[in-house]
Scaffold this motif. Structure first.
Motif, short mmCIF file in Angstrom:
data_model
loop_
_atom_site.label_atom_id
_atom_site.label_comp_id
_atom_site.label_asym_id
_atom_site.label_seq_id
_atom_site.Cartn_x
_atom_site.Cartn_y
_atom_site.Cartn_z
N GLY A 17 0.80 -1.23 0.00
CA GLY A 17 0.00 0.00 0.00
C GLY A 17 0.82 1.26 0.00
O GLY A 17 0.30 2.35 -0.25
N ASN A 18 2.15 1.14 0.25
CA ASN A 18 2.99 2.34 0.22
C ASN A 18 3.20 2.85 -1.21
O ASN A 18 3.78 3.91 -1.40
N ARG A 19 2.73 2.09 -2.21
CA ARG A 19 2.86 2.51 -3.60
C ARG A 19 1.60 3.21 -4.12
O ARG A 19 1.61 3.76 -5.22
N LEU A 20 0.52 3.16 -3.38
CA LEU A 20 -0.74 3.71 -3.88
C LEU A 20 -0.66 5.21 -4.15
O LEU A 20 -1.14 5.69 -5.19
N ALA A 21 -0.06 5.96 -3.24
CA ALA A 21 0.01 7.41 -3.41
C ALA A 21 0.73 7.78 -4.70
O ALA A 21 0.32 8.72 -5.41
N GLU A 22 1.78 7.06 -5.00
CA GLU A 22 2.55 7.31 -6.22
C GLU A 22 1.66 7.31 -7.46
O GLU A 22 1.77 8.18 -8.33
N TYR A 23 0.73 6.35 -7.53
CA TYR A 23 -0.10 6.22 -8.72
C TYR A 23 -1.32 7.14 -8.68
O TYR A 23 -1.78 7.60 -9.73
N PHE A 24 -1.84 7.45 -7.50
CA PHE A 24 -2.90 8.46 -7.42
C PHE A 24 -2.36 9.84 -7.79
O PHE A 24 -3.05 10.63 -8.44
N ARG A 25 -1.14 10.13 -7.39
CA ARG A 25 -0.55 11.43 -7.73
C ARG A 25 -0.38 11.57 -9.24
O ARG A 25 -0.54 12.66 -9.79
N GLN A 26 -0.07 10.47 -9.92
CA GLN A 26 0.04 10.51 -11.38
C GLN A 26 -1.29 10.85 -12.04
O GLN A 26 -1.32 11.34 -13.18
N LYS A 27 -2.39 10.59 -11.34
CA LYS A 27 -3.72 10.91 -11.86
C LYS A 27 -4.19 12.30 -11.44
O LYS A 27 -5.33 12.68 -11.67
N GLY A 28 -3.28 13.07 -10.81
CA GLY A 28 -3.62 14.45 -10.45
C GLY A 28 -4.20 14.63 -9.07
O GLY A 28 -4.77 15.68 -8.77
N TYR A 29 -4.06 13.64 -8.19
CA TYR A 29 -4.59 13.73 -6.84
C TYR A 29 -3.53 14.21 -5.86
O TYR A 29 -2.36 13.86 -5.97
N ARG A 30 -3.98 15.01 -4.90
CA ARG A 30 -3.18 15.21 -3.70
C ARG A 30 -3.45 14.01 -2.79
O ARG A 30 -4.57 13.50 -2.74
N CYS A 31 -2.45 13.54 -2.08
CA CYS A 31 -2.60 12.34 -1.25
C CYS A 31 -2.35 12.67 0.21
O CYS A 31 -1.34 13.29 0.56
N LEU A 32 -3.28 12.26 1.04
CA LEU A 32 -3.21 12.50 2.48
C LEU A 32 -3.14 11.15 3.18
O LEU A 32 -3.92 10.24 2.87
N HIS A 33 -2.19 11.01 4.10
CA HIS A 33 -2.05 9.76 4.83
C HIS A 33 -2.67 9.89 6.21
O HIS A 33 -2.44 10.88 6.92
N VAL A 34 -3.48 8.88 6.58
CA VAL A 34 -4.03 8.81 7.93
C VAL A 34 -3.46 7.58 8.61
O VAL A 34 -3.59 6.46 8.11
N GLN A 35 -2.82 7.80 9.74
CA GLN A 35 -2.26 6.73 10.55
C GLN A 35 -3.28 6.39 11.62
O GLN A 35 -3.67 7.23 12.41
N SER A 36 -3.73 5.14 11.66
CA SER A 36 -4.87 4.78 12.49
C SER A 36 -4.54 4.58 13.96
O SER A 36 -5.43 4.44 14.79
N ALA A 37 -3.25 4.54 14.30
CA ALA A 37 -2.82 4.32 15.69
C ALA A 37 -1.68 5.29 16.01
O ALA A 37 -1.00 5.79 15.10
N PRO A 38 -1.43 5.57 17.28
CA PRO A 38 -0.38 6.52 17.64
C PRO A 38 1.00 6.15 17.12
O PRO A 38 1.81 7.02 16.80
N THR A 39 1.30 4.85 17.04
CA THR A 39 2.59 4.41 16.52
C THR A 39 2.37 3.37 15.43
O THR A 39 1.38 2.64 15.44
N ILE A 40 3.29 3.33 14.48
CA ILE A 40 3.23 2.34 13.41
C ILE A 40 3.81 1.03 13.93
O ILE A 40 4.87 1.02 14.56
#
Length: 419
Positions: A17-40
């Motif tokens: 899933g760390n590659r998804l933003a790369e391909y959404f950005r190619q389609k003209g999207y700004r990408c925002l990451h939401v971390q669901s827990a305080p630590t990864i």
């Protein structure tokens, strides 16, 4: 990027899933990451690439505040980047009235017990099972089940974490006691455990992408495992053409029924199943991309990119429709070889890796440890020290190269300084 550009929210963009933003950005999207827990979680930390995102938010307990903030943006899509992000992605897509998989079956898409029961309710073949925190309940079920082996595992972990194959009541109880109450690799406490019948037959991995409840089967892999004293570990997967045989067609048909039963309307899904003497039966499904894969390597065999297919389900309906009706055709045979470590210690070099890169079918190696990392004996996918993709027009070349890799492994694939 302009502030007026559409926004894609990716929850827990780890592993593939760390590659998804790369391909959404190619389609003209700004990408925002939401971390669901305080630590990864430790198993995901190294795979997160914050540079791919225009903004990074960490959810505390104030989900309403997060939703209200997202409503001020031009959010068009919300999707899970990994298994741990599935639940929050469902909640956010509903709160923002965006395409998603809804909340009615959200828990069943994470909890393996509820998953099988959802299939049973929908009339889809499912594994025999119980979920319990009681040893007395365990013993009663074993008395009525009377078939061995029995599988004991956590309700919502992944990567074979905590999976035990038991051949006696004593072994079941020992596994039950060792797993109950501990925190699994995905950060959940095992408050109950799952006991299931052991499915006997050929295992398959099936990856899919959905849009508006229509499911495109993108890949089918046969799963090959090695038996160990503690259970089985992944050996290699082989990519198959789903038109090769009636079995593969039956597998694809069964998976679409599973996706319907679990309410998967849009996005990627990763399904594992076993074809028993009675037909396909689900092991588990994740409502997210297949973890730890090389999309570019797979494209060499299939002619298309699994992450691009996922992104097209959200952004390019025509491209998705084309793939939905495309007749599968393998350009090359492919093995995905899971490295199996018999070494323990700190990696100081890759003594035999050059020999692997020289193999005729070598395509790519991913997820290898870096110098200074510690490795240990492989017992599950989390302790797998890397993946090697092999592709060639001649399957016999793949088999020869696979055997060479195992020989190099026996000699010690990595240079290791013992602990």
């Amino acid at each position: 990027m302009k502030s007026s550009d559409p926004v894609c929210v990716i929850v827990d963009a780890y592993s593939t899933g760390n590659r998804l933003a790369e391909y959404f950005r190619q389609k003209g999207y700004r990408c925002l990451h939401v971390q669901s827990a305080p630590t990864i979680l430790e198993v995901y930390a190294a795979s997160f690439v914050p540079e791919q995102f225009d903004d990074h938010l960490i959810l505390d307990k104030d989900i309403d505040g997060l939703v209200n903030y997202l409503k001020t943006l031009h959010v068009q899509h919300v999707l899970a980047g990994s298994e741990v992000g599935v639940g929050l992605a469902d909640r956010l897509s509903v709160a923002l009235a965006l395409p998603g998989n809804g909340l009615a079956l959200s828990e069943a898409r994470r909890n393996k017990y509820l998953m099988a029961e959802a299939l049973r309710k929908a009339g889809v073949d499912a594994v025999k099972q119980i979920a319990t925190d009681s040893e007395e309940h365990v013993c009663r079920w074993l008395d009525s089940h009377r078939k061995w082996p029995v599988v004991v595992k956590p309700m919502d972990s992944a990567g074979s974490d905590g999976v035990r194959f038991c051949h006696s009541q004593e072994a079941v109880l020992q596994a039950f006691r060792s797993l109950l109450g501990i925190t699994n690799r995905l950060g959940s406490v095992n408050e109950e455990l799952l006991l299931q019948e052991c499915l006997i037959g050929q295992e398959y991995i099936v990856n899919s992408v959905s849009r508006q409840g229509r499911h495109c089967i993108s890949e089918i892999w046969t799963v090959n495992k090695q038996k160990q004293t503690f259970g089985s570990i992944y050996d290699y997967e082989e990519l198959v053409n789903r038109l090769d045989s009636p079995v593969h067609e039956a597998v694809a048909t069964y998976v679409t029924s599973v996706l319907d039963a679990l309410g998967i309307e849009i996005g990627a899904a990763h399904t594992e199943l076993c074809v028993t003497d009675k037909g396909p039966v689900l092991i588990e499904t994740g409502a997210r991309l297949h973890g730890s894969i090389s999309p570019e390597a797979i494209a060499q065999a299939l002619g298309y990119h699994p992450i691009e297919l996922c992104v097209s389900a959200y952004t390019e309906p025509r491209a998705f429709e084309y793939q939905l009706h495309r007749v599968p055709n393998l350009f090359k045979n492919m093995f995905c070889v899971n490295l199996i470590s018999n070494q323990s210690g700190t990696v100081t070099g890759y003594g035999r890796f050059e020999a692997v890169k020289a193999l005729p079918s070598f395509v790519e190696a991913i997820c290898l440890p870096t110098i200074g990392d510690r490795i240990s004996q492989t017992v599950d996918l989390f302790s797998n020290p890397g993946v090697i993709y092999l592709a060639h027009e001649d399957r016999s070349v793949l088999w020869d190269d696979y055997q060479t890799i195992r020989q190099l492994e026996t000699a010690g694939f990595f240079d290791v300084e013992p602990r």
